[in-house]
Design an enzyme around this catalytic site. Structure first.
Site, PDB file in Angstrom:
ATOM      1  N   TYR A   1       0.532  -4.091   5.204  1.00  0.00           N
ATOM      2  CA  TYR A   1      -0.525  -3.948   6.228  1.00  0.00           C
ATOM      3  C   TYR A   1      -1.033  -5.283   6.746  1.00  0.00           C
ATOM      4  O   TYR A   1      -2.051  -5.321   7.433  1.00  0.00           O
ATOM      5  CB  TYR A   1      -1.747  -3.218   5.648  1.00  0.00           C
ATOM      6  CG  TYR A   1      -1.463  -2.021   4.797  1.00  0.00           C
ATOM      7  CD1 TYR A   1      -0.942  -0.848   5.346  1.00  0.00           C
ATOM      8  CD2 TYR A   1      -1.743  -2.030   3.434  1.00  0.00           C
ATOM      9  CE1 TYR A   1      -0.694   0.256   4.555  1.00  0.00           C
ATOM     10  CE2 TYR A   1      -1.503  -0.925   2.634  1.00  0.00           C
ATOM     11  CZ  TYR A   1      -0.973   0.213   3.210  1.00  0.00           C
ATOM     12  OH  TYR A   1      -0.743   1.306   2.418  1.00  0.00           O
TER      13      TYR A   1
ATOM     14  N   CYS B   1      13.383 -11.526  -2.488  1.00  0.00           N
ATOM     15  CA  CYS B   1      14.270 -11.944  -1.400  1.00  0.00           C
ATOM     16  C   CYS B   1      13.917 -11.267  -0.085  1.00  0.00           C
ATOM     17  O   CYS B   1      14.720 -10.491   0.458  1.00  0.00           O
ATOM     18  CB  CYS B   1      15.709 -11.602  -1.754  1.00  0.00           C
ATOM     19  SG  CYS B   1      16.084 -12.030  -3.424  1.00  0.00           S
ATOM     20  N   GLU B   2      12.718 -11.444   0.380  1.00  0.00           N
ATOM     21  CA  GLU B   2      12.293 -10.904   1.672  1.00  0.00           C
ATOM     22  C   GLU B   2      11.274 -11.884   2.229  1.00  0.00           C
ATOM     23  O   GLU B   2      10.405 -12.349   1.478  1.00  0.00           O
ATOM     24  CB  GLU B   2      11.551  -9.564   1.501  1.00  0.00           C
ATOM     25  CG  GLU B   2      12.283  -8.528   0.726  1.00  0.00           C
ATOM     26  CD  GLU B   2      12.639  -7.316   1.567  1.00  0.00           C
ATOM     27  OE1 GLU B   2      12.289  -7.275   2.754  1.00  0.00           O
ATOM     28  OE2 GLU B   2      13.293  -6.428   1.007  1.00  0.00           O
TER      29      GLU B   2
HETATM   30  N1  LLP Z   1      -8.542  11.663   0.140  1.00  0.00           N
HETATM   31  C1  LLP Z   1      -7.396  11.742   0.849  1.00  0.00           C
HETATM   32  C2  LLP Z   1      -6.969  13.046   1.352  1.00  0.00           C
HETATM   33  C3  LLP Z   1      -6.644  10.587   1.101  1.00  0.00           C
HETATM   34  O1  LLP Z   1      -5.531  10.673   1.809  1.00  0.00           O
HETATM   35  C4  LLP Z   1      -7.099   9.333   0.596  1.00  0.00           C
HETATM   36  C5  LLP Z   1      -6.319   8.117   0.811  1.00  0.00           C
HETATM   37  C6  LLP Z   1      -8.300   9.309  -0.141  1.00  0.00           C
HETATM   38  C7  LLP Z   1      -8.999  10.494  -0.343  1.00  0.00           C
HETATM   39  C8  LLP Z   1      -8.859   8.040  -0.713  1.00  0.00           C
HETATM   40  O2  LLP Z   1      -9.133   7.148   0.293  1.00  0.00           O
HETATM   41  P1  LLP Z   1      -9.988   5.818  -0.008  1.00  0.00           P
HETATM   42  O3  LLP Z   1     -11.387   6.228  -0.388  1.00  0.00           O
HETATM   43  O4  LLP Z   1      -9.333   5.106  -1.112  1.00  0.00           O
HETATM   44  O5  LLP Z   1      -9.938   5.062   1.273  1.00  0.00           O
HETATM   45  N2  LLP Z   1      -2.411   2.292   0.471  1.00  0.00           N
HETATM   46  C9  LLP Z   1      -3.442   2.123   1.468  1.00  0.00           C
HETATM   47  C10 LLP Z   1      -4.458   3.236   1.414  1.00  0.00           C
HETATM   48  C11 LLP Z   1      -3.849   4.618   1.543  1.00  0.00           C
HETATM   49  C12 LLP Z   1      -4.866   5.694   1.499  1.00  0.00           C
HETATM   50  C13 LLP Z   1      -4.244   7.033   1.468  1.00  0.00           C
HETATM   51  N3  LLP Z   1      -5.170   8.110   1.358  1.00  0.00           N
HETATM   52  C14 LLP Z   1      -4.088   0.756   1.294  1.00  0.00           C
HETATM   53  O6  LLP Z   1      -3.644  -0.010   0.452  1.00  0.00           O
HETATM   54  O7  LLP Z   1      -4.973   0.418   2.052  1.00  0.00           O
END
Ligand code: LLP
Length: 428
Positions: A308, A348-349
């Site tokens: 990201y 390696c990227e």
């Molecule tokens: N509920 C649902 C249905 C979700 O899809 C997510 C996150 C959450 C709760 C929790 O969201 P949070 O409170 O943590 O924002 N890998 C990405 C974030 C992906 C989030 C996916 N869904 C990152 O590193 O920013």
């Protein structure tokens, strides 16, 4: 620094456990969880921590003891929640692609409800519940078609995203569910994205879904749980955080006149700030004018920068065997030698960077650095690309450190492959 992980402690942990190493401040997790709980204390509410942010059993267990529920997106996560001591009646299960075996096990586990994301999934759930002779408690994830104004990869509330169903389809699904003896619709759900820093889309989402809830109640569909998802953002660099009080007020306002239990699914807010990734410097090099600091952590340990372009501030923990002061008070001599560098790993990227174009003093082999705010989506997105074992994880509470997961070892990484290879050769 929003946690108690000072340089002396991190240097000590690096020495004791090796690097790369994830370190989490459990006290910070407690504070963040309680802040969330308090924001909704005026109403019936359940905080279901989103395991995907960090699913280490010790962290889930810590939250279980604080009264947390769990938001899961695979049967593996449901199993983790149960293993870590979250009561089944506080577990919910979401996701667009639940397999039959996952639905079956979730129903048998008797968790609070399944968040359903399509009419086709609802039909599968009905048929599996019928076969099992149980009634499936469900909630429908509604896609309110609202732009959450976050990174496109973590935005989920628009019709162009794969998540949830539009309002009209949701209504039809609720009517189908009400008429089925095998399904009991008890909740309604929306989640428009992650790392949200603007309250307005959340307010609009809550209003839209509350309106739909009123019309469902009028159809005698007994919605007891109003699940607002997760998504509350944190400050990585200069982002504006949504005050939790304002967040809660916006939701409570939308819910005026509705007697429902509010469910929140925060992940990042609870654990994001609690963690740092500690790493050792391996080498410095210059390609022409470009300076690189090569460290022993890489994109397999922390994917967020590569995926990201996320920024995780880096601090120097120890230079020349001397633990740095927290504000890195460098002598004037060293300051004059600072320059811009990319901090990169061994993969390696060219996407394998952990920090880009930051000002750093000269660094040498065995100096220690730490990347901030990696408690959420750090370790949980780590992988073993280039046959790099995943880092160890350590918890810290009351100045005491304890291992919550050892570093993966090569022998375990290849054990199943060796077995498969041997079986093929020996034929049994
Ligand atoms: N509920 C649902 C249905 C979700 O899809 C997510 C996150 C959450 C709760 C929790 O969201 P949070 O409170 O943590 O924002 N890998 C990405 C974030 C992906 C989030 C996916 N869904 C990152 O590193 O920013």
């Amino acid at each position: 620094m929003d946690n108690a992980l000072n340089n002396a402690l991190l240097a000590r942990c690096a020495q004791k456990y090796g690097t790369p190493l994830y370190v989490y401040d459990f006290h910070s997790i407690t504070t963040q969880f309680q802040a969330f709980k308090n924001a909704f204390k005026a109403r019936k509410s359940l905080i279901c921590y989103a395991l995907k942010a960090n699913s280490n059993l010790s962290i889930i267990n810590h939250l279980a003891k604080l009264g947390s529920g769990a938001d899961c997106v695979s049967i593996g996560e449901v199993r983790r929640a149960l293993l870590a001591g979250i009561p089944k009646y506080k577990i919910i299960y979401s996701g667009v692609g639940k397999r039959d075996d996952e639905i079956c096990e979730a129903l048998k586990s008797d968790i609070l409800f399944l968040n359903v994301e399509s009419a086709a999934e609802l039909e599968r759930i009905e048929s599996i519940a019928k076969d099992l002779g149980v009634v499936a408690r469900i909630s429908v994830r509604v896609n309110p078609n609202i732009d959450a104004k976050t990174h496109p990869y973590i935005s989920t509330g628009l019709h162009e995203n794969k998540f949830g169903v539009d309002i009209q389809s949701a209504k039809q699904m609720y009517i189908f569910a009400k008429n089925s003896p095998h399904i009991e619709p008890i909740g309604i759900h929306f989640h428009i994205g992650s790392q949200l820093t603007d309250l307005e889309p959340i307010r609009q989402g809550a209003m839209k879904i509350a309106e739909l809830t009123h019309s469902l109640l009028a159809l005698k569909i007994d919605i007891k749980f109003f699940d607002v998802g997760g998504g509350v953002g944190i400050r990585y660099t200069d982002e504006r955080e949504i005050p939790l009080y304002d967040y809660a007020q916006a939701i409570l306002e939308a819910l005026r006149g509705l007697d429902v239990t509010i469910i929140c699914e925060p992940g990042r807010y609870i654990v994001g700030k609690s963690g740092v990734l500690v790493s050792k410097v391996l080498y410095e090099k210059h390609n022409g004018h470009k300076r690189f600091v090569i460290v022993d952590a890489a994109m397999n340990d922390l994917m967020r920068p590569a995926l990201y372009n996320a920024v995780h501030t880096m601090r120097v923990v120890q230079r020349d065997n001397i633990v740095c002061a927290e504000d890195l008070c460098l002598s004037e001599g060293i300051k004059s030698h600072q320059s811009r560098a990319d901090v990169v790993g061994a993969i390696c990227e060219s996407s394998d960077f952990l920090a880009k174009d930051i000002v750093l003093p000269p660094l040498a082999h065995s100096d220690i650095v730490a990347f901030e705010n990696v408690g959420a989506y750090g370790y949980s997105m780590a992988h073993t690309y280039n046959t790099r074992p995943r880092a160890a994880e350590v918890g810290v509470q009351d100045d005491e450190d304890f291992l919550i997961k050892p570093m993966e070892c090569f022998e375990n990484m290849v054990a199943d492959e060796i077995k498969a290879l041997e079986q093929r050769h020996t034929g049994n």
